[in-house]
Scaffold this active site. Structure first.
Site, mmCIF file in Angstrom:
data_model
loop_
_atom_site.group_PDB
_atom_site.id
_atom_site.type_symbol
_atom_site.label_atom_id
_atom_site.label_comp_id
_atom_site.label_asym_id
_atom_site.label_seq_id
_atom_site.Cartn_x
_atom_site.Cartn_y
_atom_site.Cartn_z
ATOM 1 N N TRP A 28 0.816 -1.213 0.000
ATOM 2 C CA TRP A 28 0.000 0.000 0.000
ATOM 3 C C TRP A 28 0.858 1.274 0.000
ATOM 4 O O TRP A 28 0.324 2.371 -0.026
ATOM 5 C CB TRP A 28 -0.902 0.020 1.230
ATOM 6 C CG TRP A 28 -0.176 -0.228 2.519
ATOM 7 C CD1 TRP A 28 0.509 0.670 3.270
ATOM 8 C CD2 TRP A 28 -0.050 -1.487 3.190
ATOM 9 N NE1 TRP A 28 1.064 0.070 4.375
ATOM 10 C CE2 TRP A 28 0.726 -1.264 4.358
ATOM 11 C CE3 TRP A 28 -0.525 -2.773 2.934
ATOM 12 C CZ2 TRP A 28 1.029 -2.286 5.251
ATOM 13 C CZ3 TRP A 28 -0.210 -3.781 3.821
ATOM 14 C CH2 TRP A 28 0.555 -3.540 4.960
ATOM 15 N N GLU A 50 -4.637 1.214 6.840
ATOM 16 C CA GLU A 50 -4.642 1.735 8.205
ATOM 17 C C GLU A 50 -5.743 1.093 9.039
ATOM 18 O O GLU A 50 -5.546 0.790 10.223
ATOM 19 C CB GLU A 50 -4.798 3.257 8.196
ATOM 20 C CG GLU A 50 -3.572 4.005 7.697
ATOM 21 C CD GLU A 50 -2.355 3.830 8.605
ATOM 22 O OE1 GLU A 50 -2.529 3.451 9.785
ATOM 23 O OE2 GLU A 50 -1.233 4.062 8.135
ATOM 24 N N GLN A 55 -4.598 -2.759 15.713
ATOM 25 C CA GLN A 55 -4.529 -3.897 16.630
ATOM 26 C C GLN A 55 -3.872 -5.141 16.030
ATOM 27 O O GLN A 55 -4.057 -6.246 16.537
ATOM 28 C CB GLN A 55 -5.933 -4.280 17.137
ATOM 29 C CG GLN A 55 -6.726 -3.147 17.749
ATOM 30 C CD GLN A 55 -6.156 -2.686 19.070
ATOM 31 O OE1 GLN A 55 -5.458 -3.429 19.732
ATOM 32 N NE2 GLN A 55 -6.440 -1.453 19.443
ATOM 33 N N THR A 56 -3.107 -4.974 14.936
ATOM 34 C CA THR A 56 -2.423 -6.136 14.376
ATOM 35 C C THR A 56 -1.137 -5.693 13.698
ATOM 36 O O THR A 56 -0.703 -4.564 13.852
ATOM 37 C CB THR A 56 -3.360 -6.909 13.419
ATOM 38 O OG1 THR A 56 -2.743 -8.136 13.038
ATOM 39 C CG2 THR A 56 -3.667 -6.093 12.177
ATOM 40 N N CYS A 203 13.861 1.302 16.867
ATOM 41 C CA CYS A 203 13.460 1.641 18.237
ATOM 42 C C CYS A 203 12.375 0.656 18.686
ATOM 43 O O CYS A 203 11.266 1.040 19.056
ATOM 44 C CB CYS A 203 12.964 3.083 18.287
ATOM 45 S SG CYS A 203 12.855 3.772 19.958
ATOM 46 N N CYS A 210 20.023 0.960 19.213
ATOM 47 C CA CYS A 210 20.384 2.367 19.381
ATOM 48 C C CYS A 210 21.631 2.753 18.589
ATOM 49 O O CYS A 210 21.767 3.901 18.146
ATOM 50 C CB CYS A 210 20.591 2.683 20.864
ATOM 51 S SG CYS A 210 19.116 2.420 21.884
ATOM 52 N N THR A 304 -10.274 -8.895 23.428
ATOM 53 C CA THR A 304 -9.628 -7.735 24.033
ATOM 54 C C THR A 304 -9.837 -7.686 25.535
ATOM 55 O O THR A 304 -8.901 -7.392 26.291
ATOM 56 C CB THR A 304 -10.172 -6.433 23.406
ATOM 57 O OG1 THR A 304 -10.052 -6.514 21.985
ATOM 58 C CG2 THR A 304 -9.389 -5.222 23.898
#
Length: 354
Positions: A28, A50, A55-56, A203, A210, A304
């Site tokens: 995408w 989006e 949640q995945t 990160c 780092c 959930t």
């Protein structure tokens, strides 16, 4: 906390330079070189990705996205699709309210906006299923608006960059303010994807790399040695466990009895097995009188807000069975276990392996 306002433009430039080399390839996404050449992402594909990514993970979404865009290449194509077909393709992604809102949004865009998504945050926010994060992401990535995009990756980057130890979710406004300081007016869509890529690939939640981070010299947590413990999160309450019963019935000729769940609630609008309520003490509620046999074992699934344990009962569907308005008789040639919600597919797999 270190003041980064004075060099935020330089930091954004450093991150964009990193992104130009290390941008993740996604079906995408329009890469940075293409964007620089004037090729903009398709708002439909940005929106669809989006919504799917909520949640995945990218890995889990990729194949779903490719199937959706192959079957429904435009938002108008999706708007014209049958609800059941879209819900079946969504099966396995979870959080089925997203799929229902996906159709509502597609139909509103197709009818109310002539098939073109609004190009600004405020109008995007009015569409079904689009919250502040998704509106900002679409406005930024698809329309190059300088909106502040704050997902879990960006929260983690900002918490470490400023060595913020106040826990999420309460500290979100502070993290968003810091993210806004770094959002440039030049290439904001690429920047939004760059900072999300930074969180996803360098990160990371555990063992952040780092040493190769383009922002390592500016990172207060890296300097303080606290990066690995950030961001802090308010402890979650333990999830309760509920129980339920599902009834798998097949006729002698291979016809299965399924039931469409109410539009509202968990698995809303999805086809699944008839069953009881999910509660502390579910009452048996078989779809017809029969010598129901319990399958050995149980289905375990986590939503959930709670864990679920299901008993699986089986019986032969009687000839001439008259289903009610919510039930459907599916011939074996049309039965696709992959179209079932994950918890219902687990029940079928338990039955198959009995």
């Amino acid at each position: 906390m270190r003041d980064l306002n004075s060099n935020s433009a330089a930091m954004s430039g450093d991150l964009l330079a990193w992104y130009d080399v290390h941008a993740r390839g996604m079906p995408w996404r329009v890469g940075p070189a293409e964007c620089t050449a004037g090729n903009r992402p398709d708002p439909y594909k940005v929106w669809l990705s989006e919504v799917m990514l909520q949640q995945t993970t990218v890995a889990a979404v990729r194949d779903y996205f490719l199937r959706f865009t192959s079957r429904w290449p435009t938002v108008s194509d999706l708007a014209a699709a049958a609800d059941a077909e879209v819900m079946a393709e969504w099966a396995g992604l979870g959080y089925y309210a997203r799929a229902r809102n996906l159709l509502k949004c597609a139909r509103l865009v197709a009818v109310g906006f002539g098939g073109a998504f609004p190009d600004n945050y405020d109008d995007l926010l009015k569409l079904p299923g689009i919250g502040p994060y998704t509106a900002a992401a679409i406005a930024s990535i698809a329309f190059n608006r300088p909106e502040t995009v704050l997902d879990g990756n960006v929260e983690r980057v900002m918490a470490r960059l400023h060595d913020i130890h106040e826990p999420l979710p309460g500290v979100k406004p502070v993290l968003k303010a810091h993210a806004a300081e770094l959002t440039p007016s030049l290439r904001p869509g690429d920047y939004a994807q760059a900072v999300m890529d930074l969180g996803a690939t360098i990160c990371t939640p555990r063992n952040p790399a780092c040493g190769i981070c383009p922002w390592r010299e500016h990172c207060a947590a890296q300097n303080a040695g606290t990066a690995a413990e950030l961001p802090k999160k308010t402890p979650k309450k333990p999830k309760p466990t509920r129980s339920g019963i599902v009834y798998l019935a097949k006729s002698a000729d291979g016809t299965w009895l399924l039931e469409r769940r109410p539009d509202k609630g968990l698995l809303g609008g999805m086809l699944g097995w008839p069953g009881s309520e999910w509660s502390d003490a579910p009452c048996p509620n078989p779809p017809f009188e029969a010598d129901w046999q319990e399958t050995e074992g149980e289905v375990r699934h986590t939503f959930t807000h709670f864990h679920l344990m299901l008993r699986v009962m089986t019986a032969e569907l009687p000839a001439g069975f008259n289903q009610n308005a919510a039930q459907e008789l599916i011939p074996s040639r049309d039965f696709r276990p992959s179209s079932l919600p994950t918890v219902m597919r687990k029940a079928f797999e338990l039955f198959q392996g009995r």
